[in-house]
Scaffold this motif. Structure first.
Motif, mmCIF file in Angstrom:
data_model
loop_
_atom_site.group_PDB
_atom_site.id
_atom_site.type_symbol
_atom_site.label_atom_id
_atom_site.label_comp_id
_atom_site.label_asym_id
_atom_site.label_seq_id
_atom_site.Cartn_x
_atom_site.Cartn_y
_atom_site.Cartn_z
ATOM 1 N N SER A 54 3.261 -57.065 48.465
ATOM 2 C CA SER A 54 4.337 -57.427 47.532
ATOM 3 C C SER A 54 5.228 -56.256 47.089
ATOM 4 C CB SER A 54 3.675 -58.047 46.301
ATOM 5 O OG SER A 54 4.614 -58.792 45.592
ATOM 6 N N SER A 55 6.542 -56.432 47.256
ATOM 7 C CA SER A 55 7.510 -55.442 46.780
ATOM 8 C C SER A 55 8.927 -55.978 46.984
ATOM 9 C CB SER A 55 7.350 -54.128 47.543
ATOM 10 O OG SER A 55 8.200 -53.136 47.013
ATOM 11 N N TYR A 56 9.787 -55.698 45.999
ATOM 12 C CA TYR A 56 11.170 -56.196 46.044
ATOM 13 C C TYR A 56 12.123 -55.136 45.525
ATOM 14 C CZ TYR A 56 8.337 -60.384 46.137
ATOM 15 O OH TYR A 56 7.376 -61.301 46.459
ATOM 16 N N LEU A 57 13.312 -55.108 46.105
ATOM 17 C CA LEU A 57 14.377 -54.200 45.669
ATOM 18 C C LEU A 57 15.556 -55.019 45.168
ATOM 19 C CD1 LEU A 57 15.233 -51.380 48.248
ATOM 20 C CD2 LEU A 57 14.562 -51.110 45.861
ATOM 21 N N VAL A 58 16.080 -54.657 44.016
ATOM 22 C CA VAL A 58 17.319 -55.268 43.533
ATOM 23 C C VAL A 58 18.464 -54.305 43.811
ATOM 24 C CG1 VAL A 58 18.563 -56.193 41.550
ATOM 25 C CG2 VAL A 58 16.074 -56.484 41.700
ATOM 26 N N TRP A 59 19.409 -54.773 44.616
ATOM 27 C CA TRP A 59 20.581 -53.976 44.986
ATOM 28 C C TRP A 59 21.789 -54.408 44.156
ATOM 29 C CZ3 TRP A 59 20.766 -50.177 48.809
ATOM 30 C CH2 TRP A 59 19.709 -50.116 49.721
ATOM 31 N N GLU A 60 22.661 -53.459 43.874
ATOM 32 C CA GLU A 60 23.987 -53.805 43.354
ATOM 33 C C GLU A 60 25.002 -52.831 43.930
ATOM 34 O OE1 GLU A 60 24.958 -53.214 39.231
ATOM 35 O OE2 GLU A 60 26.402 -54.855 39.248
ATOM 36 N N ASP A 61 26.007 -53.381 44.585
ATOM 37 C CA ASP A 61 27.111 -52.586 45.145
ATOM 38 C C ASP A 61 26.614 -51.359 45.910
ATOM 39 O OD1 ASP A 61 28.877 -54.396 44.103
ATOM 40 O OD2 ASP A 61 29.232 -53.257 42.262
ATOM 41 N N GLY A 62 25.642 -51.590 46.791
ATOM 42 C CA GLY A 62 25.185 -50.533 47.687
ATOM 43 C C GLY A 62 24.170 -49.578 47.097
ATOM 44 N N ARG A 63 23.745 -49.824 45.845
ATOM 45 C CA ARG A 63 22.727 -48.962 45.237
ATOM 46 C C ARG A 63 21.470 -49.757 44.959
ATOM 47 N NH1 ARG A 63 24.075 -46.617 39.953
ATOM 48 N NH2 ARG A 63 25.313 -48.489 39.717
ATOM 49 N N ALA A 64 20.311 -49.191 45.289
ATOM 50 C CA ALA A 64 19.025 -49.814 44.976
ATOM 51 C C ALA A 64 18.696 -49.475 43.533
ATOM 52 C CB ALA A 64 17.955 -49.287 45.913
ATOM 53 N N ARG A 65 18.770 -50.453 42.635
ATOM 54 C CA ARG A 65 18.672 -50.138 41.200
ATOM 55 C C ARG A 65 17.281 -50.366 40.627
ATOM 56 N NH1 ARG A 65 23.611 -51.986 37.674
ATOM 57 N NH2 ARG A 65 22.777 -50.253 36.443
ATOM 58 N N VAL A 66 16.577 -51.401 41.113
ATOM 59 C CA VAL A 66 15.270 -51.755 40.539
ATOM 60 C C VAL A 66 14.269 -51.992 41.663
ATOM 61 C CG1 VAL A 66 14.031 -53.374 39.032
ATOM 62 C CG2 VAL A 66 16.471 -52.927 38.643
ATOM 63 N N LEU A 67 13.073 -51.430 41.518
ATOM 64 C CA LEU A 67 11.966 -51.738 42.433
ATOM 65 C C LEU A 67 10.925 -52.524 41.641
ATOM 66 C CD1 LEU A 67 10.558 -51.191 45.233
ATOM 67 C CD2 LEU A 67 9.399 -49.290 44.085
ATOM 68 N N GLU A 89 16.787 -46.954 39.060
ATOM 69 C CA GLU A 89 16.885 -46.764 37.604
ATOM 70 C C GLU A 89 15.589 -47.110 36.913
ATOM 71 O OE1 GLU A 89 20.652 -48.143 35.868
ATOM 72 O OE2 GLU A 89 21.330 -48.032 37.939
ATOM 73 N N VAL A 90 14.772 -47.934 37.539
ATOM 74 C CA VAL A 90 13.506 -48.307 36.911
ATOM 75 C C VAL A 90 12.575 -48.917 37.971
ATOM 76 C CG1 VAL A 90 14.327 -50.623 36.226
ATOM 77 C CG2 VAL A 90 12.505 -49.528 34.896
ATOM 78 N N ILE A 91 11.270 -48.712 37.769
ATOM 79 C CA ILE A 91 10.248 -49.393 38.565
ATOM 80 C C ILE A 91 9.499 -50.334 37.632
ATOM 81 C CG2 ILE A 91 8.114 -49.134 39.892
ATOM 82 C CD1 ILE A 91 9.090 -46.427 40.852
ATOM 83 N N LEU A 92 9.325 -51.584 38.056
ATOM 84 C CA LEU A 92 8.605 -52.589 37.266
ATOM 85 C C LEU A 92 7.364 -53.023 38.038
ATOM 86 C CD1 LEU A 92 11.704 -54.844 36.405
ATOM 87 C CD2 LEU A 92 10.780 -52.945 35.048
ATOM 88 N N PRO A 199 -4.511 -58.256 33.433
ATOM 89 C CA PRO A 199 -3.260 -58.215 32.662
ATOM 90 C C PRO A 199 -2.075 -58.275 33.625
ATOM 91 C CG PRO A 199 -4.747 -56.431 32.008
ATOM 92 C CD PRO A 199 -5.320 -57.039 33.243
ATOM 93 N N ALA A 200 -1.194 -59.283 33.429
ATOM 94 C CA ALA A 200 -0.112 -59.488 34.398
ATOM 95 C C ALA A 200 1.158 -59.925 33.681
ATOM 96 C CB ALA A 200 -0.518 -60.529 35.441
ATOM 97 N N LEU A 201 2.288 -59.490 34.231
ATOM 98 C CA LEU A 201 3.604 -59.820 33.690
ATOM 99 C C LEU A 201 4.447 -60.476 34.769
ATOM 100 C CD1 LEU A 201 4.400 -56.361 32.016
ATOM 101 C CD2 LEU A 201 3.518 -58.410 30.855
ATOM 102 N N ALA A 202 5.342 -61.375 34.335
ATOM 103 C CA ALA A 202 6.469 -61.777 35.177
ATOM 104 C C ALA A 202 7.682 -61.033 34.643
ATOM 105 C CB ALA A 202 6.685 -63.278 35.103
ATOM 106 N N TRP A 203 8.645 -60.780 35.524
ATOM 107 C CA TRP A 203 9.831 -59.993 35.138
ATOM 108 C C TRP A 203 11.115 -60.760 35.399
ATOM 109 C CZ3 TRP A 203 9.780 -55.650 32.367
ATOM 110 C CH2 TRP A 203 8.613 -54.872 32.346
ATOM 111 N N ARG A 204 12.055 -60.652 34.471
ATOM 112 C CA ARG A 204 13.427 -61.123 34.711
ATOM 113 C C ARG A 204 14.345 -59.909 34.678
ATOM 114 N NH1 ARG A 204 14.799 -64.872 30.566
ATOM 115 N NH2 ARG A 204 15.976 -63.364 29.352
ATOM 116 N N VAL A 205 15.050 -59.702 35.775
ATOM 117 C CA VAL A 205 16.022 -58.617 35.858
ATOM 118 C C VAL A 205 17.409 -59.229 35.692
ATOM 119 C CG1 VAL A 205 17.034 -56.865 37.369
ATOM 120 C CG2 VAL A 205 14.544 -57.188 37.322
#
Ligand SMILES: [Zn+2]
Length: 310
Positions: A54-67, A89-92, A199-205
């Motif tokens: 499991s792993s995901y990257l959030v991109w915006e305008d050519g930059r990987a902002r959140v892992l 900018e942040v790892i979650l 202990p587990a979290l769901a995340w909303r970016v």
């Protein structure tokens, strides 16, 4: 004639190569414009699923902002995606099972060779008797005294020389969504979810006005439906088939539960990931169970898939 034949051969070979190379070139353009999520790992813990964990990257305008998460194999996929650790900018973290966190030190070591100056915030769950908190998890690798990779402790220890610092935080596992991280047009909200005793979290970016929700591993209990309300993209984990019982069911949500959450939350697009040997090959059954409850667009994720968020 021979020369011309050679030229044609060259042309054909380069055309063939460009066709073969096209998927990775396409992968590197994920999120070049607007917001997109790239799946770095679509599998679970089993290596035989032939997927990164499991792993995901959030991109915006050519930059990987959140892992989000960093399971085994995701570090290689990170490189294949064309992302740079210096862009993040942040790892979650959703939780600290190996298939969600095993490649964390490999990613951090790679960042050593990049030009990162600003701190890197890291958010994940609090700990309990079985699992470390996020601050403990990071210190277990990079802590000065007892860290397994204490040779890199300058990343963590104040005052030590180094290019940048890791900033780990324990996010409160609350029953209602709360903001954990906020910077410019980027915010991350967490909510407690139930994943057995872990202990587990769901995340909303929230980025660029788009809402992206990552269920992490959960049996569906907790605040996930509220967190996922009106999500533009909802990534849920297809770790067990319909009819799962016992430990499997206490840890994971079957397709019917995922479909009900997607419907109740009015999500706009559902992507199923964390595909395991027990769900791979059962996509028709999975889709049937989800379709009984949720009629919006749904897809199954594969490694390096790119989902533009519109
Ligand atoms: Zn897990």
């Amino acid at each position: 004639m021979t020369r011309r034949y050679g030229d044609i051969c060259c042309l054909l070979v380069s055309f063939f190569l460009s066709c073969v190379l096209l998927p990775s070139a396409a992968a590197q353009s994920c999120g070049a414009q607007g917001v997109a999520v790239q799946v770095l790992g679509s599998g679970g813990p089993e290596l035989q699923d032939k997927r990164a964990s499991s792993s995901y990257l959030v991109w915006e305008d050519g930059r990987a902002r959140v892992l989000v998460d960093a399971g085994g194999g995701s570090a290689v996929r990170f490189g294949e995606s064309g992302a740079q650790m210096s862009q993040l900018e942040v790892i979650l973290f959703t939780h600290f099972h190996v298939d969600h966190s095993g490649d964390f030190p490999a990613l951090i070591k790679s960042s050593w060779f990049e030009d990162r100056k600003r701190p890197l915030p890291i958010y994940g769950p609090e700990g309990n008797d079985f699992m470390p908190s996020t601050t403990e998890f990071v210190a277990d690798f990079f802590g000065e005294e007892r860290g397994a990779y204490r040779y890199l402790s300058e990343l963590l220890v104040p005052g030590e020389d180094g290019s940048y610092k890791l900033q780990p935080h324990n996010a409160a596992g609350t029953p209602k969504p709360v903001v954990a991280f906020h910077s410019g047009n980027l915010a991350a909200y967490s909510v407690r979810v139930v994943h057995g005793g872990v202990p587990a979290l769901a995340w909303r970016v929230e980025v660029g006005g788009k809402l992206i929700v990552f269920s992490g591993d959960t049996n569906g209990e907790g605040g996930l439906t509220e967190l996922a309300a009106k999500a533009d993209l909802f990534i849920a984990h297809n770790a067990v088939p319909e009819g799962a019982t016992g430990v499997e069911r206490r840890l994971h949500a079957p397709p019917s539960v995922i479909g009900q959450i997607a419907e109740d939350a009015h999500v706009k697009h559902l992507v199923l990931s964390h595909r395991m040997l027990r769900t791979l090959g059962k996509e028709t059954q999975t889709q049937t169970e989800i379709r009984k409850r949720f009629s919006g667009p749904m897809e199954f994720a594969n490694d390096l898939d790119c989902f533009p968020v519109r």
